[in-house]
Design a protein around this motif. Structure first.
Motif, PDB file in Angstrom:
ATOM      1  N   UNK A  84       7.773   6.291 -25.584  1.00 23.08           N
ATOM      2  CA  UNK A  84       7.509   7.612 -25.015  1.00 23.08           C
ATOM      3  C   UNK A  84       7.588   7.495 -23.493  1.00 23.08           C
ATOM      4  N   UNK A  85       8.742   7.788 -22.906  1.00 24.07           N
ATOM      5  CA  UNK A  85       8.908   7.576 -21.459  1.00 24.07           C
ATOM      6  C   UNK A  85       8.022   8.471 -20.613  1.00 24.07           C
ATOM      7  N   UNK A  86       7.468   9.536 -21.175  1.00 22.55           N
ATOM      8  CA  UNK A  86       6.570  10.383 -20.400  1.00 22.55           C
ATOM      9  C   UNK A  86       5.243   9.687 -20.110  1.00 22.55           C
ATOM     10  N   UNK A  87       4.870   8.726 -20.963  1.00 26.17           N
ATOM     11  CA  UNK A  87       3.605   8.003 -20.778  1.00 26.17           C
ATOM     12  C   UNK A  87       3.810   6.550 -20.399  1.00 26.17           C
ATOM     13  N   UNK A  88       4.966   5.988 -20.715  1.00 22.53           N
ATOM     14  CA  UNK A  88       5.153   4.538 -20.682  1.00 22.53           C
ATOM     15  C   UNK A  88       6.162   4.106 -19.624  1.00 22.53           C
ATOM     16  N   UNK A  89       5.819   3.017 -18.945  1.00 20.85           N
ATOM     17  CA  UNK A  89       6.801   2.265 -18.164  1.00 20.85           C
ATOM     18  C   UNK A  89       7.215   1.006 -18.914  1.00 20.85           C
ATOM     19  N   UNK A  90       6.370   0.572 -19.845  1.00 24.02           N
ATOM     20  CA  UNK A  90       6.675  -0.592 -20.660  1.00 24.02           C
ATOM     21  C   UNK A  90       6.030  -0.477 -22.025  1.00 24.02           C
ATOM     22  N   UNK A  91       6.684  -1.057 -23.017  1.00 25.07           N
ATOM     23  CA  UNK A  91       6.183  -1.077 -24.394  1.00 25.07           C
ATOM     24  C   UNK A  91       6.512  -2.441 -24.979  1.00 25.07           C
ATOM     25  N   UNK A  92       5.485  -3.171 -25.419  1.00 23.31           N
ATOM     26  CA  UNK A  92       5.679  -4.511 -25.960  1.00 23.31           C
ATOM     27  C   UNK A  92       5.388  -4.523 -27.448  1.00 23.31           C
ATOM     28  N   UNK A  93       6.209  -5.254 -28.198  1.00 21.34           N
ATOM     29  CA  UNK A  93       6.023  -5.392 -29.636  1.00 21.34           C
ATOM     30  C   UNK A  93       5.130  -6.593 -29.896  1.00 21.34           C
ATOM     31  N   UNK A  94       4.001  -6.343 -30.559  1.00 24.41           N
ATOM     32  CA  UNK A  94       2.975  -7.351 -30.754  1.00 24.41           C
ATOM     33  C   UNK A  94       2.819  -7.668 -32.247  1.00 24.41           C
ATOM     34  N   UNK A  95       2.233  -8.839 -32.531  1.00 25.53           N
ATOM     35  CA  UNK A  95       1.977  -9.220 -33.915  1.00 25.53           C
ATOM     36  C   UNK A  95       0.612  -9.903 -33.990  1.00 25.53           C
ATOM     37  N   UNK A  96      -0.174  -9.632 -35.039  1.00 28.92           N
ATOM     38  CA  UNK A  96      -1.463 -10.325 -35.191  1.00 28.92           C
ATOM     39  C   UNK A  96      -1.256 -11.806 -35.487  1.00 28.92           C
ATOM     40  N   UNK A  97      -2.249 -12.602 -35.143  1.00 29.97           N
ATOM     41  CA  UNK A  97      -2.181 -14.051 -35.345  1.00 29.97           C
ATOM     42  C   UNK A  97      -1.898 -14.407 -36.799  1.00 29.97           C
ATOM     43  N   UNK A  98      -2.441 -13.637 -37.758  1.00 28.54           N
ATOM     44  CA  UNK A  98      -2.285 -14.009 -39.166  1.00 28.54           C
ATOM     45  C   UNK A  98      -0.891 -13.703 -39.708  1.00 28.54           C
ATOM     46  N   UNK A  99      -0.048 -13.029 -38.910  1.00 26.96           N
ATOM     47  CA  UNK A  99       1.338 -12.813 -39.315  1.00 26.96           C
ATOM     48  C   UNK A  99       2.312 -13.468 -38.356  1.00 26.96           C
ATOM     49  N   UNK A 100       1.797 -14.391 -37.540  1.00 22.79           N
ATOM     50  CA  UNK A 100       2.622 -15.141 -36.596  1.00 22.79           C
ATOM     51  C   UNK A 100       2.638 -16.609 -36.983  1.00 22.79           C
ATOM     52  N   UNK A 101       3.810 -17.219 -36.896  1.00 27.61           N
ATOM     53  CA  UNK A 101       3.981 -18.633 -37.228  1.00 27.61           C
ATOM     54  C   UNK A 101       4.405 -19.363 -35.966  1.00 27.61           C
ATOM     55  N   UNK A 102       3.684 -20.419 -35.639  1.00 31.18           N
ATOM     56  CA  UNK A 102       4.017 -21.179 -34.448  1.00 31.18           C
ATOM     57  C   UNK A 102       2.868 -21.196 -33.469  1.00 31.18           C
TER      58      UNK A 102
END
Length: 223
Positions: free
Chosen positions: A119-137
């Motif tokens: 939503x460029x009206x509110x955002x200058x940046x948007x990051x895709x995140x994942x919870x620890x229990x669905x992340x490997x490494x």
């Protein structure tokens, strides 16, 4: 149309000895180079730019004939912020979808999740995140998503997947040639303009040789 930048210029030191003769983006996972896993996640109708440095000729040869612009960084690496700014002549003036070329994914494409939430009206940046229990490494948690979607720093929160969308106007504020995108994010966060969205699938960091087998097991489980 949103432009796409894939970061593939790193030396891949943690991936040695596999990167002694190739860039990390050409290390194979499940029979395909990491660069193809990245392109699967973010390729779209707009311009696609990939930066190169370490064994750049390997990527040039492999990607020849595709509608992709390769930008070589020489003599020094510019990191993610400097690399993005260096590639702006090929990306245009609009927001850019950025992606690190050292991960594998299950679930929806990163591009689709990001564009749906952008939503460029509110955002200058948007990051895709994942919870620890669905992340490997070994990746470390670094952010939390607030009730309004804004990101705050939180070492017990969510893990950044390496994919995001950023407006690029703020890059001109940095005087050094070499700097990280994290510096740009923190400036956005201070203005209340950095947001996050959660990836609903699994994600694997592939920064070391040990990460390859773990990522392949994740992908096999999703088949």
């Amino acid at each position: 149309m949103i432009a796409t930048m894939i970061f593939a210029a790193g030396l891949g030191t943690r991936m040695r000895p596999l990167t002694n003769e190739r860039p990390k983006a050409m290390v194979a996972v499940a029979g395909r180079p990491l660069i193809d896993h990245a392109l699967d996640q973010v390729a779209g109708p707009g311009p696609t730019v990939i930066n190169t440095h370490h064994f750049a000729d390997c990527l040039h040869t492999y990607l020849a004939g595709r509608n992709i612009t390769l930008v070589h960084e020489s003599p020094m690496l510019l990191e993610t912020g400097g690399g993005l700014r260096n590639a702006l002549p090929h990306l245009g003036d609009g927001p850019v979808l950025t992606m690190n070329a050292d991960a594998c994914w299950t679930g929806p494409r990163a591009r689709d999740s990001l564009l749906k939430a952008w939503d460029p009206s509110r955002m200058d940046g948007l990051l895709l995140m994942v919870p620890r229990d669905r992340a490997i490494g070994p990746s470390r948690a670094s952010f939390a998503i607030g009730p309004d979607g804004r990101l705050t720093r939180d070492a017990s929160g969510l893990i950044y997947t390496g994919a995001g969308i950023v407006r690029t106007e703020g890059l001109s504020a940095f005087g050094d040639d070499v700097f990280s995108l994290r510096d740009l994010w923190l400036a956005m966060m201070n203005r209340g303009r950095l947001f996050g969205v959660e990836h609903p699938g699994h994600w694997a960091d592939v920064g070391t040789p040990d990460g390859i087998a773990a990522a392949e097991a994740m992908l096999a489980g999703a088949a």
